[in-house]
Design a protein around this motif. Structure first.
Motif, PDB file in Angstrom:
ATOM      1  N   THR A   4       0.763  -1.136   0.498  1.00 34.45           N
ATOM      2  CA  THR A   4       0.413  -0.070  -0.073  1.00 34.45           C
ATOM      3  C   THR A   4       0.647   1.393  -0.178  1.00 34.45           C
ATOM      4  OG1 THR A   4      -2.097  -1.165   1.115  1.00 34.45           O
ATOM      5  CG2 THR A   4      -1.818   1.534   1.260  1.00 34.45           C
ATOM      6  N   LEU A   5       0.600   1.714  -1.074  1.00 40.32           N
ATOM      7  CA  LEU A   5       1.413   3.332  -1.451  1.00 40.32           C
ATOM      8  C   LEU A   5       1.110   4.475  -0.907  1.00 40.32           C
ATOM      9  CD1 LEU A   5       3.448   2.671  -5.038  1.00 40.32           C
ATOM     10  CD2 LEU A   5       4.212   2.298  -2.308  1.00 40.32           C
ATOM     11  N   MET A   6       1.454   5.236   0.311  1.00 38.71           N
ATOM     12  CA  MET A   6       1.298   6.480   0.069  1.00 38.71           C
ATOM     13  C   MET A   6       1.985   7.556  -0.881  1.00 38.71           C
ATOM     14  SD  MET A   6       1.608   7.053   4.591  1.00 38.71           S
ATOM     15  CE  MET A   6       0.265   5.791   5.485  1.00 38.71           C
ATOM     16  N   ASN A   7       1.187   8.946  -0.594  1.00 42.98           N
ATOM     17  CA  ASN A   7       1.428  10.026  -1.366  1.00 42.98           C
ATOM     18  C   ASN A   7       2.439  10.952  -0.679  1.00 42.98           C
ATOM     19  OD1 ASN A   7       3.006  11.504  -3.819  1.00 42.98           O
ATOM     20  ND2 ASN A   7       0.726  11.807  -4.273  1.00 42.98           N
ATOM     21  N   ALA A 337      11.280   7.785  -3.703  1.00 50.20           N
ATOM     22  CA  ALA A 337      10.016   8.086  -5.144  1.00 50.20           C
ATOM     23  C   ALA A 337       9.742   7.132  -5.024  1.00 50.20           C
ATOM     24  CB  ALA A 337      10.557   8.794  -5.877  1.00 50.20           C
ATOM     25  N   LYS A 338      10.273   5.732  -5.543  1.00 49.05           N
ATOM     26  CA  LYS A 338       9.226   4.537  -5.859  1.00 49.05           C
ATOM     27  C   LYS A 338       8.241   4.178  -5.198  1.00 49.05           C
ATOM     28  CE  LYS A 338      12.836   2.695  -8.835  1.00 49.05           C
ATOM     29  NZ  LYS A 338      13.501   1.481  -9.088  1.00 49.05           N
ATOM     30  N   ARG A 339       8.338   4.617  -3.633  1.00 50.00           N
ATOM     31  CA  ARG A 339       7.480   4.371  -2.614  1.00 50.00           C
ATOM     32  C   ARG A 339       6.726   5.551  -1.712  1.00 50.00           C
ATOM     33  NH1 ARG A 339      10.488   0.120   1.501  1.00 50.00           N
ATOM     34  NH2 ARG A 339      11.900  -0.835   0.053  1.00 50.00           N
ATOM     35  N   GLY A 340       6.922   6.310  -3.488  1.00 53.30           N
ATOM     36  CA  GLY A 340       5.797   7.503  -3.102  1.00 53.30           C
ATOM     37  C   GLY A 340       6.033   8.775  -1.937  1.00 53.30           C
ATOM     38  N   ILE A 341       7.571   8.713  -1.395  1.00 52.34           N
ATOM     39  CA  ILE A 341       7.809   9.657  -0.887  1.00 52.34           C
ATOM     40  C   ILE A 341       8.908  10.764  -1.408  1.00 52.34           C
ATOM     41  CG2 ILE A 341       9.671   9.751   1.336  1.00 52.34           C
ATOM     42  CD1 ILE A 341       8.447   6.750   2.214  1.00 52.34           C
ATOM     43  N   THR A 342       8.376  11.536  -1.517  1.00 56.48           N
ATOM     44  CA  THR A 342       9.458  13.244  -1.927  1.00 56.48           C
ATOM     45  C   THR A 342      10.750  13.472  -1.050  1.00 56.48           C
ATOM     46  OG1 THR A 342       7.544  13.451  -3.521  1.00 56.48           O
ATOM     47  CG2 THR A 342      10.024  15.295  -2.981  1.00 56.48           C
ATOM     48  N   THR A 343      11.741  13.121  -1.074  1.00 57.87           N
ATOM     49  CA  THR A 343      12.834  14.007  -0.295  1.00 57.87           C
ATOM     50  C   THR A 343      13.482  14.923  -1.132  1.00 57.87           C
ATOM     51  OG1 THR A 343      14.535  11.782  -1.355  1.00 57.87           O
ATOM     52  CG2 THR A 343      13.057  11.591   0.680  1.00 57.87           C
ATOM     53  N   ASN A 344      15.106  15.162  -0.528  1.00 56.47           N
ATOM     54  CA  ASN A 344      15.291  16.436  -1.863  1.00 56.47           C
ATOM     55  C   ASN A 344      16.919  16.150  -0.822  1.00 56.47           C
ATOM     56  OD1 ASN A 344      16.072  18.638  -2.949  1.00 56.47           O
ATOM     57  ND2 ASN A 344      14.033  19.535  -2.275  1.00 56.47           N
ATOM     58  N   VAL A 345      17.815  17.442  -1.412  1.00 54.77           N
ATOM     59  CA  VAL A 345      18.937  17.375  -0.770  1.00 54.77           C
ATOM     60  C   VAL A 345      19.307  18.936  -0.557  1.00 54.77           C
ATOM     61  CG1 VAL A 345      21.160  17.416  -1.701  1.00 54.77           C
ATOM     62  CG2 VAL A 345      19.944  15.724  -2.639  1.00 54.77           C
ATOM     63  N   HIS A 346      19.516  19.036   0.697  1.00 57.82           N
ATOM     64  CA  HIS A 346      20.122  20.392   0.785  1.00 57.82           C
ATOM     65  C   HIS A 346      21.284  20.278   1.166  1.00 57.82           C
ATOM     66  CE1 HIS A 346      15.514  20.666   1.363  1.00 57.82           C
ATOM     67  NE2 HIS A 346      15.809  21.924   1.148  1.00 57.82           N
ATOM     68  N   PHE A 397      12.262   4.308   4.884  1.00 56.01           N
ATOM     69  CA  PHE A 397      13.299   5.102   5.076  1.00 56.01           C
ATOM     70  C   PHE A 397      14.813   3.167   5.907  1.00 56.01           C
ATOM     71  CE2 PHE A 397      16.912   7.642   6.847  1.00 56.01           C
ATOM     72  CZ  PHE A 397      17.328   7.565   5.651  1.00 56.01           C
ATOM     73  N   ILE A 398      13.671   2.875   6.879  1.00 51.54           N
ATOM     74  CA  ILE A 398      14.796   1.915   7.469  1.00 51.54           C
ATOM     75  C   ILE A 398      14.616   0.816   6.551  1.00 51.54           C
ATOM     76  CG2 ILE A 398      15.268   0.150   9.219  1.00 51.54           C
ATOM     77  CD1 ILE A 398      13.542   2.076  11.193  1.00 51.54           C
ATOM     78  N   GLU A 399      13.741   0.866   5.821  1.00 52.03           N
ATOM     79  CA  GLU A 399      13.583  -1.076   4.472  1.00 52.03           C
ATOM     80  C   GLU A 399      15.024   0.101   3.602  1.00 52.03           C
ATOM     81  OE1 GLU A 399       9.180  -2.285   5.207  1.00 52.03           O
ATOM     82  OE2 GLU A 399       9.910  -1.440   3.267  1.00 52.03           O
ATOM     83  N   VAL A 400      15.096   0.719   3.072  1.00 54.16           N
ATOM     84  CA  VAL A 400      15.927   1.069   1.775  1.00 54.16           C
ATOM     85  C   VAL A 400      16.933   1.093   2.610  1.00 54.16           C
ATOM     86  CG1 VAL A 400      16.452   2.947   0.193  1.00 54.16           C
ATOM     87  CG2 VAL A 400      13.544   2.581   0.746  1.00 54.16           C
ATOM     88  N   LEU A 401      17.719   1.927   3.616  1.00 57.97           N
ATOM     89  CA  LEU A 401      18.944   2.154   3.839  1.00 57.97           C
ATOM     90  C   LEU A 401      19.448   0.536   3.962  1.00 57.97           C
ATOM     91  CD1 LEU A 401      19.308   4.119   6.874  1.00 57.97           C
ATOM     92  CD2 LEU A 401      19.819   4.565   4.312  1.00 57.97           C
ATOM     93  N   LYS A 402      18.049  -0.309   4.282  1.00 51.70           N
ATOM     94  CA  LYS A 402      19.046  -2.361   4.319  1.00 51.70           C
ATOM     95  C   LYS A 402      19.521  -2.471   3.677  1.00 51.70           C
ATOM     96  CE  LYS A 402      16.259  -3.185   8.569  1.00 51.70           C
ATOM     97  NZ  LYS A 402      15.217  -4.164   9.188  1.00 51.70           N
ATOM     98  N   GLU A 403      18.382  -1.588   1.996  1.00 50.02           N
ATOM     99  CA  GLU A 403      18.985  -2.494   0.812  1.00 50.02           C
ATOM    100  C   GLU A 403      20.416  -1.530   0.381  1.00 50.02           C
ATOM    101  OE1 GLU A 403      15.787  -1.263  -1.841  1.00 50.02           O
ATOM    102  OE2 GLU A 403      14.089  -2.659  -0.506  1.00 50.02           O
ATOM    103  N   PHE A 404      20.723  -0.648   0.925  1.00 53.45           N
ATOM    104  CA  PHE A 404      22.450   0.061   0.694  1.00 53.45           C
ATOM    105  C   PHE A 404      23.437  -0.435   1.476  1.00 53.45           C
ATOM    106  CE2 PHE A 404      18.995   1.912  -1.709  1.00 53.45           C
ATOM    107  CZ  PHE A 404      19.428   2.092  -3.164  1.00 53.45           C
TER     108      PHE A 404
END
Length: 404
Positions: A4-7, A337-346, A397-404
């Motif tokens: 279930t994706l959130m946007n 982004a694929k998981r519907g979460i927009t992040t950025n870089v500052h 975010f925790i899941e994605v970090l585990k992939e890398f």
């Protein structure tokens, strides 16, 4: 991956019925340009900042440029600014014809390297622009210590500069409205402070900005306020509000100046935002606390937004991921982004941008800035985020970090 994706966008404005009512009231009033609500917004901002005067303008960039012009800084002068910031911290220096002097950040920090800052001060240095990144107030005590130590190098060019008799300390506090440090509010720490009310900021007027300053003996606050008014409205001696009286049309133009005033439509949004502002900041800090607790065992570094000596405005949640490079960082952003979460870089350091390369800056001279940038990701942080959405961001975010 979650089925279930959130946007979740990065930073939408928090607009309530109160802002809408205030704007409608302005539209019905017959006064939509600079007028009574802009003046009221300035007074309310001054209360928040614990200063005597605030000038509202159409952007923080305009506020910074007009501050340089009020101080008489221009051709032949140098202004120091950190290399790790957005272009709006530096472009006003270029606009007034002064030389941009970039200083690298300290190792493992978003703040200027203060040793390198001192090395950059010359007899042509007229101002230092510090940046309150993420809404965390910079180390102005250290900056003042440095400028006092180097007073003998300062060569004032006009009466205002003579009153200070040292390099001026300016705060780009685009992120920092409502932040505090050592019991002083942002706006009452640096000599002059500029704020942004852009759509993504904690407090928005759509577009917009403001400047305020610390009072000093010998410098009349009404005089300073008048200089900003002249600069922001064509050099005209009366704004529309003061020409409104019967037969009161007469005015003069004292110089061919600029047009960057705030309108009452913008100010009305800001007035409603100000009434809710303490709650908006509290919500941001609630999210920060939840992030911090969830991420405490991850291989990442986050900023300190709250302790006994300071409280940030909670504007941005910057994360640096240990032992990754720029390519991996970008892959993580895409996976979020694929998981519907927009992040950025500052931020992308200024020497990486074409405009600053063309001015002769090379990122190789700013290694700490590049190190901060290459593994930085900014997670969503805003008052409209629900706790369910925060949990979703944390989990993914925790899941994605585990992939890398």
């Amino acid at each position: 991956m979650n089925k279930t994706l959130m946007n979740i966008p990065f930073s939408p404005p928090d607009i309530s019925d109160e802002e809408i009512k205030e704007v409608v009231d302005t539209l019905k009033s017959g006064w939509i340009t600079t007028g009574p609500k802009t003046k009221l917004f300035e007074k309310e901002l001054a209360k928040l900042c614990q200063t005597e005067k605030v000038v509202c303008l159409n952007s923080a960039t305009a506020a910074l440029e007009l501050t340089l012009r009020v101080l008489g800084i221009g051709e032949g002068d140098e202004v120091i600014v950190p290399s790790y910031t957005y272009t709006a911290s530096a472009s006003p220096i270029y606009h007034v014809g002064a030389k941009i002097v970039l200083v690298d950040v300290a190792s493992d920090s978003y703040e200027m390297d203060y040793t390198k800052l001192e090395e950059k001060i010359t007899e042509n240095t007229k101002a230092i622009i510090a940046v309150d990144i993420a809404g965390i107030i910079a180390n102005y005590d250290k900056i003042y210590e440095i400028v006092e130590k180097n007073k003998s190098k300062f060569k004032p060019k006009n009466d205002i500069q003579k009153l200070y008799n040292r390099v001026l300390v300016l705060a780009d506090s685009a992120h920092g409205l409502g932040a505090s440090k050592n019991n002083k509010m942002a706006g009452n720490i640096a000599d002059f402070t500029t704020f942004s009310f852009h759509a993504v900021k904690n407090l928005t007027t759509g577009e917009g900005g403001a400047v305020t300053w610390k009072s000093i003996p010998g410098l009349d606050n009404d005089y300073l306020y008048k200089q900003f008014q002249l600069l922001s409205l064509h050099g005209q001696t009366k704004d529309a509000l003061h020409k409104e009286g019967l037969g009161n049309w007469e005015y003069d133009i004292v110089a061919p100046l600029y047009k960057c005033n705030m309108t009452d439509i913008m100010a009305s949004i800001g007035l409603a935002q100000l009434k809710r502002y303490s709650q908006l900041i509290a919500k941001r800090h609630k999210i920060i606390k939840k992030y911090n607790e969830a991420f405490k065992d991850l291989p990442i570094k986050v900023l300190n937004h709250l302790d006994n000596n300071h409280q940030s405005s909670g504007h941005l949640y910057l994360v640096r991921i240990n032992n990754i490079n720029e390519t991996t960082r970008n892959e993580i952003i895409m996976e979020m982004a694929k998981r519907g979460i927009t992040t950025n870089v500052h931020y992308k350091p200024l020497p990486l941008l074409t405009a600053y390369k063309d001015l002769g800056f090379n990122i190789k001279d700013y290694p700490n800035s590049y190190k901060q940038y290459e593994n930085e990701i900014t997670l969503p942080l805003y008052s409209k985020l629900t706790m369910e959405e925060v949990d979703y961001i944390i989990k993914n975010f925790i899941e994605v970090l585990k992939e890398f």
